[in-house]
Scaffold this active site. Sequence first.
Site, PDB file in Angstrom:
ATOM      1  N   LYS A 264      17.192   7.914   8.818  1.00  0.00           N
ATOM      2  CA  LYS A 264      18.266   8.787   8.323  1.00  0.00           C
ATOM      3  C   LYS A 264      19.631   8.146   8.590  1.00  0.00           C
ATOM      4  CE  LYS A 264      20.394  13.331   8.930  1.00  0.00           C
ATOM      5  NZ  LYS A 264      20.233  14.728   9.409  1.00  0.00           N
TER       6      LYS A 264
ATOM      7  N   HIS B  13     -14.376   0.606 -24.029  1.00  0.00           N
ATOM      8  CA  HIS B  13     -13.331   1.621 -24.168  1.00  0.00           C
ATOM      9  C   HIS B  13     -13.732   2.948 -23.526  1.00  0.00           C
ATOM     10  CE1 HIS B  13     -11.393  -1.309 -26.661  1.00  0.00           C
ATOM     11  NE2 HIS B  13     -12.387  -1.295 -27.520  1.00  0.00           N
TER      12      HIS B  13
END
Length: 510
Positions: free
Chosen positions: A136, A273
């Site tokens: 932070k 596919h």
Amino acid sequence: MKKRVLISVSNKEKIGEFARGLVELGYEIISTGGTLQALRHENIPAMSVEDVTGFPEILDGRVKTLHPFIHGGLLAKRNDPDHQKQLADNGIEPIDLVVVNLYPFKQTLERGDATESDKIENIDIGGPTMLRAAAKNFADVAVVVDPEDYADVLQALKKNELDEQKRKALAAKVFRHTATYDALIAEYMTELVGEEQPESVTFTFELKQSLRYGENPHQKAAFYKQPLGSKFSIANAAQLHGKELSYNNIRDADAALQMVKEFTEPAAVAVKHMNPCGIGIGASISEAFKKAYEADTTSIFGGIVAVNREVDQETARQLHEIFLEIVIAPSFSQAALDILQAKKNIRLLTIPFEDANKREKLLTSVEGGLLVQDQDTFTFEDGNISIPTKREPTAEELASLKLAWKVVKHVKSNAIVVVGDRMTLGIGAGQMNRVGAAKIALEQAGERAKGAVIASDAFFPMSDTVEEAAKAGITAIIQPGGSIRDEDSIKEADKHGIAMVFTGVRHFKH
């Protein structure tokens, strides 16, 4: 003013070299527990957190760094006079660098002998708190969570180049790290209490590889894996040969795996596919592959093959004759590898099949959301089987129907599968109407459809699919049933002497 670094690491890899480099740059080291002992063992000067806080570690080490003398030093803004005054008034010295990594919670979960108590004790509290505090305050504090960053950070410090942008990047990595850590804890605790649909879910994934592109060359893509996911996964495959997998390779390979795990007998699956183009079973894996190949000798070209037994020399010779993108198996004999590795471009993957039946949630992303569902593990044996037609299937037909039912589950809806002689003969996938799927599958089967069976992933809304099946010579059908017009299909089947089996469960696949 002397610079301070706080070092507290569970993973002590490379920490001695890094700490010694920091001392040479004038850093004063604060450390805890085992890390302090490791540093002193290497004759690296370090003071204990207790020396700083004036308070001992308590509760078996559960509380040691949770103190204003630590977090005040981490969170104070250097350019805020009021913050600096409060530090001075309270005798707190700033901390400029934090080097922390966390208790091995993930590794504890992976241990088969770990108890619930072991897992709970490996939930780090002080570590994430220090990391988050330092991250932070990246404007003033640098924070390092990954040992792989030690060398770069040390080099940047030596050159006085650890600027705010680099500290911000290190902080971002910290928040990703703590988010992953908390996600694993949240997942464990949620499973522990048996919560099936919590108010929020947080899944975490680790980068496995960057991909050249996605489905198409203009799309960027990467492949991530679940840290504690099933070993029966492309993400955990060992690649023995061939170039890097592509995005489409990975999708197709996953589809092949999901299909081949349906079988306990020797089975071979060929995929194009994400749909099967041929599936065969046999007394041996070479026989199973021969049937999968003969199911559709055209579509298998450039496809992906998965088998559920070791690839032996005989099977390798068959595979070698065809252009295939990938072969997946539990293992390859050395003779098989000698044959297949002669082909430069074929990818050979091994995957442990022990986890094949581990049930994991299926995650499907949609724009702005995520769909989560159970895997479709429903089998023929789980069904509410009924036979509404006058004729029952023969034993041979029933065996074919069971195979067809396993396959149709993995074909895009609307789906029809033709099966005979322990192999698929025709597959109609992804059509907008069911009779269209049937026509494709039956046309592909051709003369082989005579005496074969078909499976449908969902019920027949009308009798036209049965009519097409009868014209082709189909003798038995398996489908969920449940249409308001079931009777029309049953009458049509009876008219042609076709046996029909209802399972009571559909297998949509979108």
